[in-house]
Design a protein around this motif. Structure first.
Motif, PDB file in Angstrom:
ATOM      1  N   VAL A   1      48.852   8.199  45.167  1.00  0.00           N
ATOM      2  CA  VAL A   1      49.771   7.148  44.756  1.00  0.00           C
ATOM      3  C   VAL A   1      49.853   7.108  43.238  1.00  0.00           C
ATOM      4  O   VAL A   1      50.916   6.998  42.636  1.00  0.00           O
ATOM      5  CB  VAL A   1      49.315   5.781  45.300  1.00  0.00           C
ATOM      6  N   GLY A   2      48.662   7.241  42.595  1.00  0.00           N
ATOM      7  CA  GLY A   2      48.619   7.254  41.129  1.00  0.00           C
ATOM      8  C   GLY A   2      49.459   8.382  40.567  1.00  0.00           C
ATOM      9  O   GLY A   2      50.152   8.222  39.565  1.00  0.00           O
ATOM     10  N   GLY A   3      49.383   9.508  41.246  1.00  0.00           N
ATOM     11  CA  GLY A   3      50.154  10.657  40.795  1.00  0.00           C
ATOM     12  C   GLY A   3      51.635  10.362  40.790  1.00  0.00           C
ATOM     13  O   GLY A   3      52.352  10.707  39.854  1.00  0.00           O
ATOM     14  N   VAL A   4      52.116   9.689  41.844  1.00  0.00           N
ATOM     15  CA  VAL A   4      53.538   9.355  41.911  1.00  0.00           C
ATOM     16  C   VAL A   4      53.879   8.317  40.853  1.00  0.00           C
ATOM     17  O   VAL A   4      54.886   8.430  40.139  1.00  0.00           O
ATOM     18  CB  VAL A   4      53.913   8.836  43.315  1.00  0.00           C
TER      19      VAL A   4
ATOM     20  N   LEU B   1      43.097   7.837  35.312  1.00  0.00           N
ATOM     21  CA  LEU B   1      43.063   7.311  33.953  1.00  0.00           C
ATOM     22  C   LEU B   1      43.329   8.393  32.913  1.00  0.00           C
ATOM     23  O   LEU B   1      44.000   8.161  31.909  1.00  0.00           O
ATOM     24  CB  LEU B   1      41.702   6.649  33.685  1.00  0.00           C
ATOM     25  N   THR B   2      42.792   9.602  33.159  1.00  0.00           N
ATOM     26  CA  THR B   2      43.041  10.707  32.240  1.00  0.00           C
ATOM     27  C   THR B   2      44.543  10.923  32.103  1.00  0.00           C
ATOM     28  O   THR B   2      45.071  11.097  31.006  1.00  0.00           O
ATOM     29  CB  THR B   2      42.398  12.013  32.769  1.00  0.00           C
ATOM     30  N   GLY B   3      45.228  10.907  33.251  1.00  0.00           N
ATOM     31  CA  GLY B   3      46.673  11.094  33.247  1.00  0.00           C
ATOM     32  C   GLY B   3      47.352  10.028  32.419  1.00  0.00           C
ATOM     33  O   GLY B   3      48.273  10.331  31.637  1.00  0.00           O
ATOM     34  N   LEU B   4      46.881   8.794  32.560  1.00  0.00           N
ATOM     35  CA  LEU B   4      47.488   7.694  31.813  1.00  0.00           C
ATOM     36  C   LEU B   4      47.350   7.941  30.311  1.00  0.00           C
ATOM     37  O   LEU B   4      48.316   7.801  29.537  1.00  0.00           O
ATOM     38  CB  LEU B   4      46.804   6.384  32.194  1.00  0.00           C
ATOM     39  N   ALA B   5      46.139   8.369  29.910  1.00  0.00           N
ATOM     40  CA  ALA B   5      45.909   8.657  28.498  1.00  0.00           C
ATOM     41  C   ALA B   5      46.829   9.779  28.028  1.00  0.00           C
ATOM     42  O   ALA B   5      47.417   9.727  26.934  1.00  0.00           O
ATOM     43  CB  ALA B   5      44.450   9.043  28.283  1.00  0.00           C
ATOM     44  N   GLU B   6      46.967  10.805  28.880  1.00  0.00           N
ATOM     45  CA  GLU B   6      47.821  11.926  28.507  1.00  0.00           C
ATOM     46  C   GLU B   6      49.258  11.475  28.310  1.00  0.00           C
ATOM     47  O   GLU B   6      49.944  11.907  27.377  1.00  0.00           O
ATOM     48  CB  GLU B   6      47.747  13.005  29.589  1.00  0.00           C
ATOM     49  N   LEU B   7      49.705  10.571  29.202  1.00  0.00           N
ATOM     50  CA  LEU B   7      51.075  10.078  29.077  1.00  0.00           C
ATOM     51  C   LEU B   7      51.256   9.290  27.793  1.00  0.00           C
ATOM     52  O   LEU B   7      52.295   9.383  27.141  1.00  0.00           O
ATOM     53  CB  LEU B   7      51.429   9.198  30.273  1.00  0.00           C
ATOM     54  N   ALA B   8      50.217   8.524  27.423  1.00  0.00           N
ATOM     55  CA  ALA B   8      50.309   7.766  26.175  1.00  0.00           C
ATOM     56  C   ALA B   8      50.486   8.707  25.000  1.00  0.00           C
ATOM     57  O   ALA B   8      51.342   8.501  24.125  1.00  0.00           O
ATOM     58  CB  ALA B   8      49.049   6.914  26.003  1.00  0.00           C
ATOM     59  N   VAL B   9      49.698   9.797  24.999  1.00  0.00           N
ATOM     60  CA  VAL B   9      49.816  10.777  23.923  1.00  0.00           C
ATOM     61  C   VAL B   9      51.229  11.376  23.919  1.00  0.00           C
ATOM     62  O   VAL B   9      51.891  11.491  22.872  1.00  0.00           O
ATOM     63  CB  VAL B   9      48.760  11.894  24.090  1.00  0.00           C
ATOM     64  N   LEU B  10      51.696  11.711  25.128  1.00  0.00           N
ATOM     65  CA  LEU B  10      53.017  12.325  25.253  1.00  0.00           C
ATOM     66  C   LEU B  10      54.097  11.387  24.713  1.00  0.00           C
ATOM     67  O   LEU B  10      54.994  11.806  23.970  1.00  0.00           O
ATOM     68  CB  LEU B  10      53.290  12.648  26.724  1.00  0.00           C
TER      69      LEU B  10
END
Lengths: 521, 257
Positions: free
Chosen positions: A134-137, A228-237
């Motif tokens: 779900v997080g992935g989506v 959470l890692t993904g969230l951080a990556e998106l913030a950087v992006l």
């Protein structure tokens, strides 16, 4: 929001206005629409199918795919489309728009269109292909949007910061030739794969490892991660996109007040060349000198000669599968003849490159003979360059195929093919002349509405040349090598006949010829 | 005295639109002639047909008594042309362009070089002679185009809007050269919108409107006491327009909005 809506409407209006009343363009647009939607569906499907791969491989593929989308968005608009009306900021500089409004508007305008929508669809395929939770989506939707925005902003940033260079003559000259290098580079992976260098999975692993921490890599990884890692990556992006956007706004406000400085040009060398001193004074010498200068200075010529060489080299590799063992003794002959054909094809629309300056010849030509001299001069200039080039191809081909005995026959056959090509080209030049667009672009060879004519002209020329070459190419390939002695003589005869015929047809049609090559592009 | 240019019922149609509807242009030899008319009157089409750059759908054109379409050798040796749009061989330098043009017409190289040097000097282009034409400004293009048109010493010179977009200094150079050229008995025909210029330079004027000649003759006859501008407006029927629909134009909002 209002600005965004306005610019979206403007872009749609411009797209619509481009199509009005022109069947050819309408068909072209329908074609584009079909291709784009086809690609969108196909891309979406392929991206979704990534799901079938093991998770780590799927992530690797998506990283590489996202990165290649970004690179294409950065390069392709520069090469293929130039600057279209909504994207050239100079056109908007007189409107009372604040830079921020302008940036929002330009971003909307860039996002409105067939290709951006297709890109968005393809990119969102990654949601299906990669998200495993779900997080992935949940992270996937902003990741896809950010990746899409990244493509647009990076593409805009590049066109904007280069726009002053692109509007200048020199910038376009450079770009025309640069476009070809990209085409050659695009062939490189193909050749490498043909050679069978290494295991594809390991290559993919290496490539994605290198791209893992680039912005598209972050986006792809965030979808796969979904935590959470993904969230951080998106913030950087998001930060990266915002930074690029800021740079773009800066470049935009600078581009709006920077003048075009392309006329500060250097002088050219004075005085005639060696050829001019050797030829008897007269119109023929004038045409040859002018033509040699044009081959050196006109990017369209440079592109033509360069692609002739490239096609020949690519042909060597595809004919021999990359190793000289498979090559027969006929290779040098075929190779040299094809190179000659490619060079001669450039003369298939001899007056097209003169374009709207052709009137200068037309007001000077009082008789059929003048046109004949003009064509002969062009052919002579061509031969002066093509002769040495064909010799190099013949020697190279002969050594590569390990049959040095075939070098001289190959050169003779090549010269014969060149003569035939020039003779046929002279006739197509007057029968099916078409306008070569002013805006230098290596892939756009005819003015709107004359594409069919251009295609017919080059296909017709190619077919005729091949047919006319068979009388000497076939016997040589079959083993009667002595026939090659006759090839140059035969080629010269065809050249003379073609030139005479062309002058006979062309002289009474001079006004029509001038009109055909002077269409607004 | 024979006429330098004489056309009979020159006619050209584009699709359903008639661009030139039977033009009978006459220009006596040795005159400095102006061809004037509103936009779309057919001036460029007419000049293109007389200089054999456009095939007419009907009618004849003669230059120094030679038929343009039946005697191209004689005609093309006698005319110099500067068409509108000014597309030249962009990748040659100004000097190379002149050399190419002269030698293409069979003038020996040494002669062309001398003539080119003199023309470049008169046109004030010597400093830019070795730059590529593609980098020239509008005024420089008109001047190098005129030099190319004069190089083979034509007897009739056709110029389409030669002064448009040219700065006053270059325009002055152009007019000086052209005046000297007609003083030697050669003919100049140029099209223009600028009545003051035509009035100052020309001794012969032809007025076109709607694809036909509506008046032509010595400039004083056509003027008949009026200014050329007034005569032109009377001839082509350009009166004063009712400006009631533009009441907002020039109006300023009140202070302190």
């Amino acid at each position: 929001m209002k600005t965004a809506l306005l610019f979206a409407q403007l872009k749609i209006r411009l797209l619509g206005g481009n199509l009005r009343g022109d069947l050819q363009r309408k068909l072209g647009f329908v074609f584009t629409l079909l291709v784009a939607s086809g690609l969108a569906v196909l891309g979406f499907a392929l991206m979704s199918l990534i799901r079938l791969a093991p998770p780590d491989v799927a992530a690797d593929i998506t990283i590489v795919a996202f990165a290649s989308f970004l690179v294409s968005w950065m390069i392709v608009p520069l090469l293929a489309f130039g600057l279209d009306d909504t994207l050239d900021p100079a056109r908007l500089s007189l409107f009372p728009l604040r830079t921020r409004e302008l940036a929002v508007g330009m971003f909307t305008a860039s996002a409105t269109g067939v290709w951006p929508v297709a890109m968005l669809i393809v990119t969102s395929g990654a949601l299906v292909g990669l998200a495993r939770s779900v997080g992935g989506v949940l992270l996937g939707v902003p990741a896809v949007l950010l990746q899409f925005a990244l493509c647009l902003v990076a593409s805009r940033l590049i066109t904007t910061s280069l726009s002053s260079a692109l509007r200048s003559r020199r910038g376009r000259d450079v770009l025309a030739v640069a476009a070809l290098f990209v085409v050659v580079l695009a062939q490189l992976p193909n050749l490498l794969v043909n050679r069978g260098l290494g295991d594809p999975l390991a290559m993919l692993r290496g490539l994605s490892g290198a791209l893992r921490w680039t912005p598209p890599g972050l986006a792809a990884h965030a979808i796969a991660d979904g935590g959470l890692t993904g969230l951080a990556e998106l913030a950087v992006l998001a930060l990266v996109v915002a930074a690029l956007g800021w740079l773009w706004i800066k470049a935009l406000s600078r581009a709006l007040v920077t003048p075009d400085a392309s006329t500060q040009a250097a002088s050219v060398r004075k005085g005639g060349g060696l050829v001019d001193r050797l030829l008897p004074d007269g119109p023929l010498a004038a045409v040859v000198t002018k033509e040699l200068k044009y081959i050196r200075r006109e990017p369209k010529f440079r592109v033509g000669w360069f692609s002739a060489v490239v096609v020949t080299v690519v042909l060597v590799f595809s004919l021999t599968n990359g190793s000289p063992d498979g090559a027969g003794p006929w290779l040098p002959i075929v190779l040299t003849s094809v190179a000659a054909l490619m060079i001669a094809l450039q003369s298939g629309n001899a007056f097209g490159i003169d374009g709207r300056s052709l009137w200068m010849n037309a007001v000077a030509f009082g008789a059929e003979r003048d046109l004949r001299v003009d064509l002969a001069g062009r052919h002579l200039a061509n031969l002066l360059l093509a002769g040495p080039l064909l010799a190099v191809v013949a020697v190279g081909g002969g050594l590569y195929a390990r049959s040095p005995a075939m070098i001289v026959p190959a050169l003779l056959a090549g010269l014969g093919a060149l003569g035939i090509g020039l003779g046929v080209g002279a006739v197509t030049s007057v029968l099916m002349p078409y306008t070569v667009p002013e805006r230098v672009n290596a892939f756009n060879s005819a003015a709107p509405g004359q594409g069919g004519q251009a295609l017919a002209s080059s296909l017709g020329a190619m077919l005729t040349v091949v047919l006319l070459s068979l009388p000497f190419v076939l016997p040589i390939v079959l083993g009667l090598v002595w026939v090659c002695v006759l090839a140059p003589v035969y080629g010269l005869a065809v050249e003379i006949a073609g030139t005479r015929l062309a002058a006979k047809i062309g002289f009474p049609r001079l006004p029509e010829l001038v009109a055909a090559v002077s269409k607004a592009a | 005295m024979t006429d330098a240019v004489r056309t009979h019922g020159l006619y050209k149609q584009y699709g359903r639109q008639t661009a030139v509807a039977g033009v009978d242009l006459v220009v006596p030899a040795g005159s400095f002639a102006g061809l004037v008319g509103p936009n779309g009157a057919g001036k460029t089409t007419t000049l293109s047909m007389i200089t054999a750059l456009l095939r007419p759908d009907g009618g004849r054109a003669e230059i120094d008594g030679f038929d343009v379409w039946r005697d191209p050798v004689q005609v093309k040796a006698r005319i110099g042309v500067l068409p509108e749009g000014l597309r030249l061989f962009e990748r040659l330098s100004g000097r190379e362009l002149l050399l190419y043009n002269g030698r293409l017409r069979g003038i020996p190289k040494a002669d062309v070089e001398q003539r080119a040097a003199e023309l470049l000097d008169v046109m004030d282009l010597t400093g830019s002679a070795d730059k590529l034409v593609v980098d020239y400004s509008t005024g420089m293009r008109k001047k190098i185009g005129l030099a190319a048109a004069l190089l083979h010493n034509p007897s009739v010179l056709f110029l389409d809007e030669p002064f448009e977009g040219v700065d006053p200094v270059s325009a002055n150079t152009l007019t000086d050269v052209l005046r000297g050229f007609t003083a030697s008995g050669s003919t100049v025909i140029f099209s223009s919108h600028v009545m003051e210029l035509v009035e100052r330079l020309c001794d012969w004027v032809s007025v076109m409107s709607g694809g036909a000649i509506v008046a032509q003759g010595p400039i004083d006859e056509v003027r008949a006491g009026r200014s050329l501008n007034q005569a032109f407006l009377d001839l082509v029927g350009g009166g004063h327009h009712n400006q009631a629909g533009l009441s907002w134009l020039g109006a300023r909002p009140q202070e302190g909005r």
